[in-house]
Design a protein around this motif. Sequence first.
Motif, mmCIF file in Angstrom:
data_model
loop_
_atom_site.group_PDB
_atom_site.id
_atom_site.type_symbol
_atom_site.label_atom_id
_atom_site.label_comp_id
_atom_site.label_asym_id
_atom_site.label_seq_id
_atom_site.Cartn_x
_atom_site.Cartn_y
_atom_site.Cartn_z
ATOM 1 N N UNK A 674 0.826 -1.211 0.000
ATOM 2 C CA UNK A 674 0.000 0.000 0.000
ATOM 3 C C UNK A 674 0.860 1.260 0.000
ATOM 4 N N UNK A 675 1.996 1.207 0.704
ATOM 5 C CA UNK A 675 2.891 2.365 0.726
ATOM 6 C C UNK A 675 3.506 2.605 -0.652
ATOM 7 N N UNK A 676 3.875 1.510 -1.334
ATOM 8 C CA UNK A 676 4.436 1.638 -2.688
ATOM 9 C C UNK A 676 3.409 2.257 -3.622
ATOM 10 N N UNK A 677 2.193 1.757 -3.552
ATOM 11 C CA UNK A 677 1.156 2.250 -4.459
ATOM 12 C C UNK A 677 0.752 3.685 -4.143
ATOM 13 N N UNK A 678 0.901 4.096 -2.889
ATOM 14 C CA UNK A 678 0.507 5.454 -2.502
ATOM 15 C C UNK A 678 1.581 6.478 -2.837
ATOM 16 N N UNK A 679 2.833 6.022 -3.008
ATOM 17 C CA UNK A 679 3.933 6.950 -3.266
ATOM 18 C C UNK A 679 3.916 7.396 -4.722
ATOM 19 N N UNK A 688 7.666 -3.741 -10.517
ATOM 20 C CA UNK A 688 9.035 -4.160 -10.205
ATOM 21 C C UNK A 688 9.251 -4.224 -8.697
ATOM 22 N N UNK A 689 8.860 -3.176 -7.983
ATOM 23 C CA UNK A 689 9.083 -3.143 -6.537
ATOM 24 C C UNK A 689 8.319 -4.251 -5.816
ATOM 25 N N UNK A 690 7.060 -4.467 -6.205
ATOM 26 C CA UNK A 690 6.255 -5.486 -5.520
ATOM 27 C C UNK A 690 6.792 -6.883 -5.773
ATOM 28 N N UNK A 695 7.269 -11.692 -0.475
ATOM 29 C CA UNK A 695 6.382 -11.877 0.670
ATOM 30 C C UNK A 695 6.427 -10.702 1.645
ATOM 31 N N UNK A 696 7.440 -9.832 1.520
ATOM 32 C CA UNK A 696 7.525 -8.667 2.418
ATOM 33 C C UNK A 696 6.464 -7.620 2.087
ATOM 34 N N UNK A 697 5.832 -7.744 0.941
ATOM 35 C CA UNK A 697 4.880 -6.716 0.517
ATOM 36 C C UNK A 697 3.718 -6.571 1.495
ATOM 37 N N UNK A 698 3.468 -7.618 2.306
ATOM 38 C CA UNK A 698 2.347 -7.551 3.253
ATOM 39 C C UNK A 698 2.784 -7.110 4.662
ATOM 40 N N UNK A 706 11.913 4.049 7.655
ATOM 41 C CA UNK A 706 12.164 4.203 6.225
ATOM 42 C C UNK A 706 12.571 2.861 5.625
ATOM 43 N N UNK A 707 11.925 2.479 4.543
ATOM 44 C CA UNK A 707 12.219 1.221 3.850
ATOM 45 C C UNK A 707 12.752 1.552 2.458
#
Length: 839
Positions: A674-679, A688-690, A695-698, A706-707
């Motif tokens: 959700x953070x990736x999609x919101x940025x 690519x990022x997801x 499995x860390x995406x959740x 900061x990630x």
Amino acid sequence: MTWKKWLLAGYLVALFLSFLVRQSADSPSIPVSNGWQEVRLPSGVKIAYQDIGPAEAPTLLLIHGSPMASSCFDRLVPHLEKNYRLIIPDLPGFGKSYSNDLPSFSVEAHGKYLAELIRKIDLREITAVGYSMGGGVALHLEEIEPDRIDRLVMLSSIGVQELELLGDYLLNHVIHGLQLSFFTATRELIPHFGLLDRFMLNRNYARNFFDTDQRPLRALLENWEKPLQIIHGKRDKLVPPDAAREHHRIVPQSQLDWVPGGNHIALMQKPAEVARLIAIGMKREPVADPARIKAAAEPMKNRRIDRTNGGKAVVMSLLGLSTFASEDLSCISGGILVARGVVSYSTATIGCLVGIFLSDIALFLVGRWCTRLITRLDFIKKKVDSFKTTSRRAWLENNAAKLIIASRFVPGSRVPTYVAMGASGISITKLLIWLLIAVTLWTPLLVGISAFYGEQLLPILDRHEKLILPGFLIVLILGATLMRLLALLATWKGRRMLLGKWKRLTGWEFWPASILYLFVLPTLVRLAIRYRSFTVFTAANPALPCGGFAIEPKRLSLNALKPSGNVPAFRPVSTIRDVEAFLAEEKLTYPIVLKPDEGERGRGVAIIRSQEEAETYLNAIPENVIIIAQDFIEGKEFGVFYYRYPHEETGRIYAITEKLLVTVTGNGHQTLEELVLADSRAVCMATFFLNKLSERRWEVPEKGKTVVLSALGTHSRGAIFRDGGHLNTPELTAEIDRITKHFEGFHFGRYDLKVPDAESLENGTSIKIIELNGVTSEATSMYDPVHSLFQGVKILRRQWEIAYAIGAENRDLGHRPASIGELFKNYRSFQKQNKFEAP
């Protein structure tokens, strides 16, 4: 060569030999023996036929259907030959009249060929017996030669278009077109050495259906005034009994005879009964009472195919089976059937729903039973691996409903998700329940929308018959695209993914290099003419193969620059022992960098933080790929594009690129996905990022944490490039000049380097060279989002002008540019090398 290449080479050789064999046997001679005769018709077509029975007896012209030949009458002939003269042709393209070289295989064309035949052998007072497709041939034959045809027997025969297959010429033509495409591809792409040409279900059979237009047959029947006998089986599933009833209705003087227990091949199952019915029909005189004449004038009442005997089952089966190829296209096809009035909305929806439900279960079972096989596919393996851990499997069990529902709306997610679920071993009971719910929500919606828009689009295709097949396919593709677009717009994730794709499409910095070089091509042509050589730029760096075009061995440049003291420790490795030895010798600890010696755009580069990660990486290395271990340098990464003309003592810095890593900051409640999609920036590289996060995406990062989404300073791996031209100083230029003098023969390219901070770069201190790239490197500062496409292309053009000028000067000094052949060979080697991705 690898086994795949050997397999491909063997296939191509077999295909070529098959072609030669088929060409030599494409027009076989027709055997004239055992009662067979051969005639060359005025049209140039050869036709073989049998003439059996007493010459003075009534003449029956037995016309076979498709894909059969005249052999379909073999069991019927013994019951007829004593009392009738039987003329039994193999229609052109079939049986002993086999030929691929016919302008048309339609029933109308076959009617013309038979008209030429009966004129050639002077047949009169003929009773035409048309079986299946042969009934259409007989109707056209009578239209051409009405004085020679006295009667017609329609034996399990086709007729009106409304009761053939889906009951609509447009839809039937599309189906037959797809069938023809399949058989054509099978015939041309499988090395069969002619065996499939004579197989019953072949291209000629498909051409027969595709070329045929049944719409004129209704008018021919309505205008029929001669004796007509209809013989049909009530169990016929290919030509429905309702077709026989309709033919009987619109020809008021016709006689309808049912074969007890008969189906479509009643002439082979019950030949004696069929012969008996023909004999009875030959003695009848046509009678048309007023009631039947009145009924014949009325319009057809039963136009929907799913109201006919077995029609509903046929349509549902076709739609259900087609879902195994494409669920969306099947639903859209069902909607188009509804729009055409061929079937009801419920029939189309139920057929698609059952098919989708069963195909989804099949995907789950494939994952459950064929795990070893399917996990060789990377896009499935990643999901399966992420689901194998106990925590991830538990998460999957708890979120199965969400995943299943989402997969109906997210393009490309269904297959890997369901197969991965099967491979991970989750409960099938929960899966079945939610699959049914998801299918029930999705299918009626898609069929309904397709029916609505189909009513608007299909009349256009009706007016342009020649474009029916491509037009129908375009309608299907557009419909599928629209449905997926609406599905994406229905969810926040879908909308963000669409936004990311839109940004990549409209932001030129994300465009493939091949598109950018279309703008640069005129400059390259001008430079090649000016310097009288297309490849003179390869002499810009005599120390590198082809000047560093495509393949640039990292070891070569790093070894040359090592005496400068600015190169981090590095060493080629192939095993974990090599890595441990490297760490011991250089007195290093993890993290380190592992990367291919020959690679580009960050492919295969990984930051390794433990021995386990190193082992995993090295175990995934393909054969013949050389890996370099390099000390990991903390700090800021920059790209410094440098060039020096051979006649000058000092060089210049053309561009500086500041490389920023994309990060997201946790808020304590949103997942990494959700953070990736919101940025606003990360969403551009969301896919690519997801995939990298796996499995860390959740995970839900803590508030303020900061990630880093990608630790590599590569644009294609997500890094942001900024124009750092303001950091260019005399001190930096002097330091790059000093470093470069250790690499004799290098004049043009980009240093990828790290420094503690921007001030160190400006002062030319604490510089560590990570890589050096030759003539095909870019002044990547052009990818700064503040630059327009025009500015970026201008930077790229100027870069190539410098490369050609330096190359020409080196050529004058005696350095030979690579030939076009060498350049092409170098590029091919680059293309052939394994595109290794870090695990």
